[in-house]
Scaffold this motif. Structure first.
Motif, mmCIF file in Angstrom:
data_model
loop_
_atom_site.group_PDB
_atom_site.id
_atom_site.type_symbol
_atom_site.label_atom_id
_atom_site.label_comp_id
_atom_site.label_asym_id
_atom_site.label_seq_id
_atom_site.Cartn_x
_atom_site.Cartn_y
_atom_site.Cartn_z
ATOM 1 N N HIS A 130 -43.927 -19.910 7.119
ATOM 2 C CA HIS A 130 -42.735 -19.308 7.973
ATOM 3 C C HIS A 130 -41.933 -18.449 7.636
ATOM 4 O O HIS A 130 -41.055 -17.676 8.377
ATOM 5 C CB HIS A 130 -41.990 -20.652 8.861
ATOM 6 N N ASP A 168 -38.851 -27.486 8.528
ATOM 7 C CA ASP A 168 -38.687 -27.120 6.872
ATOM 8 C C ASP A 168 -37.126 -27.162 6.674
ATOM 9 O O ASP A 168 -36.514 -26.332 7.687
ATOM 10 C CB ASP A 168 -39.514 -25.852 6.830
ATOM 11 N N VAL A 169 -36.961 -27.313 5.742
ATOM 12 C CA VAL A 169 -35.305 -27.269 5.232
ATOM 13 C C VAL A 169 -34.777 -26.121 5.334
ATOM 14 O O VAL A 169 -33.743 -25.669 5.219
ATOM 15 C CB VAL A 169 -35.095 -27.938 4.007
ATOM 16 N N HIS A 170 -35.799 -25.153 5.112
ATOM 17 C CA HIS A 170 -35.378 -23.501 4.969
ATOM 18 C C HIS A 170 -35.604 -22.900 6.450
ATOM 19 O O HIS A 170 -36.396 -23.188 6.966
ATOM 20 C CB HIS A 170 -36.192 -22.719 3.845
ATOM 21 N N ASP A 245 -39.481 -30.996 2.845
ATOM 22 C CA ASP A 245 -38.544 -30.655 2.077
ATOM 23 C C ASP A 245 -37.005 -30.909 2.367
ATOM 24 O O ASP A 245 -35.992 -30.751 1.653
ATOM 25 C CB ASP A 245 -38.620 -29.073 1.469
ATOM 26 N N GLY A 286 -43.134 -26.547 3.779
ATOM 27 C CA GLY A 286 -42.814 -26.933 2.371
ATOM 28 C C GLY A 286 -42.681 -28.361 2.085
ATOM 29 O O GLY A 286 -42.512 -29.217 2.854
ATOM 30 N N TYR A 288 -41.432 -30.010 -2.093
ATOM 31 C CA TYR A 288 -40.983 -29.784 -3.260
ATOM 32 C C TYR A 288 -40.548 -30.831 -4.258
ATOM 33 O O TYR A 288 -39.371 -30.905 -5.037
ATOM 34 C CB TYR A 288 -40.081 -28.582 -3.722
HETATM 35 ZN ZN LIG Z 1 -38.940 -24.733 2.706
#
Ligand SMILES: [Zn+2]
Length: 321
Positions: A130, A168-170, A245, A286, A288
């Protein structure tokens, strides 16, 4: 019309799209690109899926990619002529395998969307890139597979309106930039506000989470927002980015979400779509975690959540579709 074969009780009620070529072979990099294979292996070894549940994607065609990306960016990727600044933004080393993996991921999300039309769910065990913009890549994302699939489905006349639910956390900056002026695509991003990317173009709906938010606060923000957005926008298809994430042990995230909370998130979003008979396409995005096994478990749980919701709300589309 597809008839179920006798003895198919053990099969998933939808397809999993996967290719060994998803692995970007990055070696010791914070992006664990071996996760794609580990997820497929775990789904098989735990008996959640059988070999017949898998579909193998073809790479997207260049004309599919060019509905979203500029000719200049596509040429740079295909001829290996990225500038040092391009590579710095992408944050992964350039290789031919890398380019092939992104074309495959985009083909995979297209195939998952086609199978979602038929089965109600379609799951790409990859994709969710994304941060890719039309003319450049960022944050491990060179090609925006979800945008490519949305444009292909619209171009084929299969859907008119799509909704992207990005967990996603971002922040989903590439998605917001691509669809910012397009009323046919509703973009929802729930993310940690104090995190990458620095520049966050506006999504249709941005849910900005402060550092360290818990399951309760996160789910309390996301699920009512998805409920109201779907009611208001009435999408023909939902594209779900099931980021691993937001997990509390993530190395690139700063929220406090548990593995159980992430599965409740997946199931909650799927229920909102499925009970309204809207097909759902899932991609991974994501993850990680300090232990790669946790990232793998979170993504496997997304598939389990889809299975449970599919069973709770049996086949949403009419036979013959
Ligand atoms: Zn992410």
């Amino acid at each position: 019309m597809r008839l179920r074969m006798a003895g198919s009780e053990d099969m998933l009620p939808f397809k999993l799209v996967y290719h060994d070529g998803y692995d970007l072979n990055l070696g010791a990099h914070v992006f664990p690109s071996q996760k794609f294979r580990l997820i497929a292996d775990k789904l098989l070894s735990e008996g959640i899926a059988s070999k017949e549940d898998f579909l193998r994607p073809e790479p997207a065609s260049d004309s599919d990619i060019l509905r979203v990306h500029t000719a200049e960016w596509v040429t740079k990727l295909k001829t290996g002529t990225l500038t040092p600044s391009d590579i710095m933004k992408l944050e992964v080393p350039y290789s031919r395998e890398l380019v092939d993996a992104f074309w495959l991921a985009a083909g995979g999300t297209i195939l998952a969307a086609q199978s979602a039309l038929r089965d109600g769910f379609g799951c790409n065990l990859g994709g969710g890139f994304h941060h890719a913009y039309p003319g450049h890549g960022e944050g491990f994302c060179a090609i925006h597979d979800v945008a490519v699939a949305i444009r292909r489905m619209q171009s084929d006349g299969e859907i008119r309106k799509a909704m992207v639910v990005d967990t996603d956390v971002h922040h989903g900056n590439g998605t917001a930039a691509i669809f910012g002026k397009d009323k046919s695509v509703f973009t929802l991003s729930i993310h940690q506000v104090n995190n990458y990317p620095a520049h966050k173009p506006a999504s249709t709906l941005d849910l900005n989470m402060e550092d360290g938010v818990s399951d309760e606060e996160y789910l309390g923000a996301l699920l009512p927002a998805v409920h109201h957005s779907i009611d208001k926008f009435q999408p023909d298809m939902v594209f779900y980015l099931g980021g691993a994430d937001p997990y509390r042990e993530d190395q690139l995230g700063g929220l406090d979400i548990s593995i159980k909370g992430l599965k409740a998130r997946d199931a909650g979003v799927f229920e909102e779509a499925r009970k309204r008979k809207i097909p759902v396409v899932t991609t991974l995005a994501g993850g990680y975690a300090r232990r790669v096994e946790d990232t793998v478990q979170i993504h496997v749980n997304t598939i389990l959540a889809a299975k449970e919701v599919a069973e709770k709300y049996p086949q949403a589309r009419q036979a013959g579709n």
